[in-house]
Design a protein around this motif. Structure first.
Motif, PDB file in Angstrom:
ATOM      1  N   PRO A 230       0.546  -1.762  -0.098  1.00 45.39           N
ATOM      2  CA  PRO A 230      -0.313  -0.137   0.087  1.00 45.39           C
ATOM      3  C   PRO A 230       0.768   0.790   0.117  1.00 45.39           C
ATOM      4  CG  PRO A 230       0.053  -1.088   2.373  1.00 45.39           C
ATOM      5  CD  PRO A 230       1.121  -1.681   0.895  1.00 45.39           C
ATOM      6  N   CYS A 231       1.439   1.581  -1.304  1.00 38.06           N
ATOM      7  CA  CYS A 231       2.533   3.078  -1.558  1.00 38.06           C
ATOM      8  C   CYS A 231       2.115   3.615  -2.452  1.00 38.06           C
ATOM      9  CB  CYS A 231       4.243   2.256  -1.220  1.00 38.06           C
ATOM     10  SG  CYS A 231       5.069   3.637  -1.709  1.00 38.06           S
ATOM     11  N   ILE A 232       2.524   5.015  -2.432  1.00 36.34           N
ATOM     12  CA  ILE A 232       1.373   5.432  -3.594  1.00 36.34           C
ATOM     13  C   ILE A 232       2.960   6.507  -3.573  1.00 36.34           C
ATOM     14  CG2 ILE A 232       0.472   7.817  -3.975  1.00 36.34           C
ATOM     15  CD1 ILE A 232      -1.547   5.120  -3.640  1.00 36.34           C
ATOM     16  N   ARG A 283      -5.448   6.560  -1.867  1.00 32.65           N
ATOM     17  CA  ARG A 283      -5.197   5.797  -0.728  1.00 32.65           C
ATOM     18  C   ARG A 283      -6.663   4.771  -0.988  1.00 32.65           C
ATOM     19  NH1 ARG A 283      -8.169   6.019   4.235  1.00 32.65           N
ATOM     20  NH2 ARG A 283      -6.733   5.396   6.045  1.00 32.65           N
ATOM     21  N   LYS A 284      -7.961   5.243  -1.540  1.00 35.67           N
ATOM     22  CA  LYS A 284      -9.539   3.581  -1.680  1.00 35.67           C
ATOM     23  C   LYS A 284      -8.226   2.943  -2.367  1.00 35.67           C
ATOM     24  CE  LYS A 284     -13.801   3.420  -2.244  1.00 35.67           C
ATOM     25  NZ  LYS A 284     -12.695   2.015  -3.183  1.00 35.67           N
ATOM     26  N   TRP A 285      -6.908   2.959  -3.675  1.00 35.07           N
ATOM     27  CA  TRP A 285      -7.012   2.231  -4.894  1.00 35.07           C
ATOM     28  C   TRP A 285      -5.946   1.100  -3.642  1.00 35.07           C
ATOM     29  CZ3 TRP A 285      -6.504   0.817  -9.567  1.00 35.07           C
ATOM     30  CH2 TRP A 285      -5.698   0.538 -10.032  1.00 35.07           C
ATOM     31  N   ALA A 286      -5.067   1.641  -2.926  1.00 35.45           N
ATOM     32  CA  ALA A 286      -3.989   1.095  -2.355  1.00 35.45           C
ATOM     33  C   ALA A 286      -4.683   0.136  -0.888  1.00 35.45           C
ATOM     34  CB  ALA A 286      -3.094   1.853  -1.637  1.00 35.45           C
ATOM     35  N   LEU A 287      -5.768   0.571  -0.185  1.00 31.95           N
ATOM     36  CA  LEU A 287      -6.027  -0.504   0.799  1.00 31.95           C
ATOM     37  C   LEU A 287      -7.559  -1.375   0.187  1.00 31.95           C
ATOM     38  CD1 LEU A 287      -6.828   2.848   3.181  1.00 31.95           C
ATOM     39  CD2 LEU A 287      -5.687   0.876   3.219  1.00 31.95           C
ATOM     40  N   ASP A 288      -7.975  -0.744  -0.718  1.00 27.44           N
ATOM     41  CA  ASP A 288      -8.763  -2.085  -1.955  1.00 27.44           C
ATOM     42  C   ASP A 288      -7.659  -3.606  -2.060  1.00 27.44           C
ATOM     43  OD1 ASP A 288     -11.114  -0.763  -1.533  1.00 27.44           O
ATOM     44  OD2 ASP A 288     -11.107  -0.199  -3.215  1.00 27.44           O
ATOM     45  N   GLY A 289      -6.484  -3.036  -1.935  1.00 24.35           N
ATOM     46  CA  GLY A 289      -5.416  -4.689  -2.370  1.00 24.35           C
ATOM     47  C   GLY A 289      -4.873  -4.138  -3.611  1.00 24.35           C
ATOM     48  N   ASN A 290      -4.789  -3.112  -4.231  1.00 20.44           N
ATOM     49  CA  ASN A 290      -4.332  -3.015  -5.503  1.00 20.44           C
ATOM     50  C   ASN A 290      -2.912  -2.630  -5.696  1.00 20.44           C
ATOM     51  OD1 ASN A 290      -7.165  -3.331  -6.845  1.00 20.44           O
ATOM     52  ND2 ASN A 290      -8.120  -1.644  -6.585  1.00 20.44           N
TER      53      ASN A 290
END
Length: 403
Positions: A230-232, A283-290
């Motif tokens: 989960p890294c942006i 943030r949502k993208w990463a937390l959704d497992g993407n």
């Protein structure tokens, strides 16, 4: 540069632009003492439609152009950007007065990036960045006094006067890092920690366009995607790496496309609302497992790379002035707030005045802070209880015996 947006409120729907062509024709619904912190007006929601050029994406959908923020949120964003700018202007003056020495990297002009990111994440999320870190430090909880004191090498500095401009830290803020690009893999490691501990948190790992060609950046990309962290990764593209234009240093200046197997989004980084919206999406993208995502913040610094750089030998004064007059993040938001009846000009002047007073007071407090005692030079070297019998200094006579 005009930016179209749409504002919706009960019984009101009007088209507007960021620049007020005729202020006399703007209907102001708020008094000069508009409620900023109390009263039901704070919770009134405003809907904005960002311009199409706010986002450009590769291998991922673009964030929605529709942004909803309350009056309280909008005024807070304006206030935060204003305070960060006053902080940097004060640092500029102190450096010229020789009260700040050494390296000093200011983010004047780039305020929308730290403020927009902070308003799109939670305190559980982590941030790590490079040396242009004063704005991020303040947004992550560092006081103006502690930041200014650190720049002056005083005891009350956020790193007790031993870090300076490039080494500031706060809760879930891992610096301020002085080695170009070195913070990017550390950010991936922090994201690994979030994942390992099953925390509902993301790490935003920032770097500049000048660091974008570092090999360790691509190594971090690989590990983050391989382990789906989960890294942006956020590239602050202010167009110049030190004194070199990005066009002269990079074969590919579309930094958001450099992730190959990692999707990317280019964001208009001079608009705090666009930065906030992109941050929420990422943030949502990463937390959704993407897994990881790359954000390129297209921004601009008004000053030089550091205070020792006049910033005009490799670009023209006209270029800087053009950016200031057409795409300033604070002025742009100010026009939006006034034209869309969030607050009137007198109310914004009050915010400006209060921000200046707070920063001026903080500067005076920082000036009163003493220098660290000489004995502090021997601290923060070894974990307590693991020290050797003695430590030698620069010369044979400079020997410190640990008790």
């Amino acid at each position: 540069m005009l930016r179209s947006l749409l504002v919706s409120a009960p019984g009101l729907r009007l088209a507007a632009t960021r620049v007020v062509a005729n202020p006399a024709k703007v209907t102001r619904l708020l008094s000069t003492t508009a409620a900023r912190f109390t009263g039901k007006g704070d919770d009134e929601m405003f809907s904005f439609t960002l311009p199409e050029y706010s986002f450009e994406a590769v291998n991922v959908e673009t964030p929605s152009l529709e942004v909803q923020l309350s009056r309280k949120q909008l005024l807070s964003i304006y206030e935060q950007m204003t305070e960060v700018r006053r902080l940097e202007m004060s640092a500029d003056g102190l450096y010229k007065a020789k009260m700040i020495r050494g390296f000093c990297h200011l983010c004047t002009g780039q305020e929308a990036v730290p403020v927009g990111i902070e308003n799109g994440i939670t305190k559980n999320d982590s941030v790590i960045t490079a040396y242009r870190c004063h704005g991020f430090t303040h947004m992550r909880g560092g006081t103006v006094t502690s930041i200014i004191a650190e720049l002056m090498g005083r005891k009350d500095g956020i790193s007790h006067g031993m870090g300076g401009s490039m080494h500031m830290f706060a809760h879930n803020f891992y610096g301020g890092n002085g080695i170009v690009g070195a913070q990017v893999p550390i950010g991936a490691g922090i994201a690994l920690t979030h994942k390992y501990l099953k925390e509902d948190a993301v790490c935003f790992s920032l770097y500049g366009d000048g660091a974008a060609n570092q090999g360790q950046v691509f190594e971090a990309f690989n590990m983050a995607k391989l382990w789906n962290l989960p890294c942006i990764f956020v590239c602050e593209n202010n167009k110049y790496g030190m004194g070199t234009s990005s066009r002269r240093s990079s074969a590919n200046t579309e930094y958001f496309k450099r992730g190959d197997y990692i999707p990317g989004i280019k964001v208009h980084g001079m608009d705090a609302m666009a930065v906030l919206q992109a941050t929420r999406f990422a943030r949502k993208w990463a937390l959704d497992g993407n897994g990881p995502l790359i954000l390129e913040m297209a921004t601009y610094r008004y000053g030089g790379h550091s205070m020792s750089d006049p910033g005009t030998t490799y670009r023209s004064r006209e270029e800087v002035q053009h950016m200031r007059s057409t795409d300033d993040p604070i002025t742009g938001l100010k026009h939006n707030l006034i034209q869309n009846n969030v607050i009137d000009e007198a109310g914004l002047k009050k915010i400006d005045k209060e921000a200046r007073a707070r920063v001026d007071k903080a500067v005076q407090e920082a000036k009163r802070s003493p220098e660290p005692p000489v004995g502090d030079l021997w601290t923060n070297i070894y974990v307590k209880g693991t020290e050797p019998p003695f430590l030698r200094g620069r010369e044979s006579g400079e020997v410190h015996h640990f008790q």
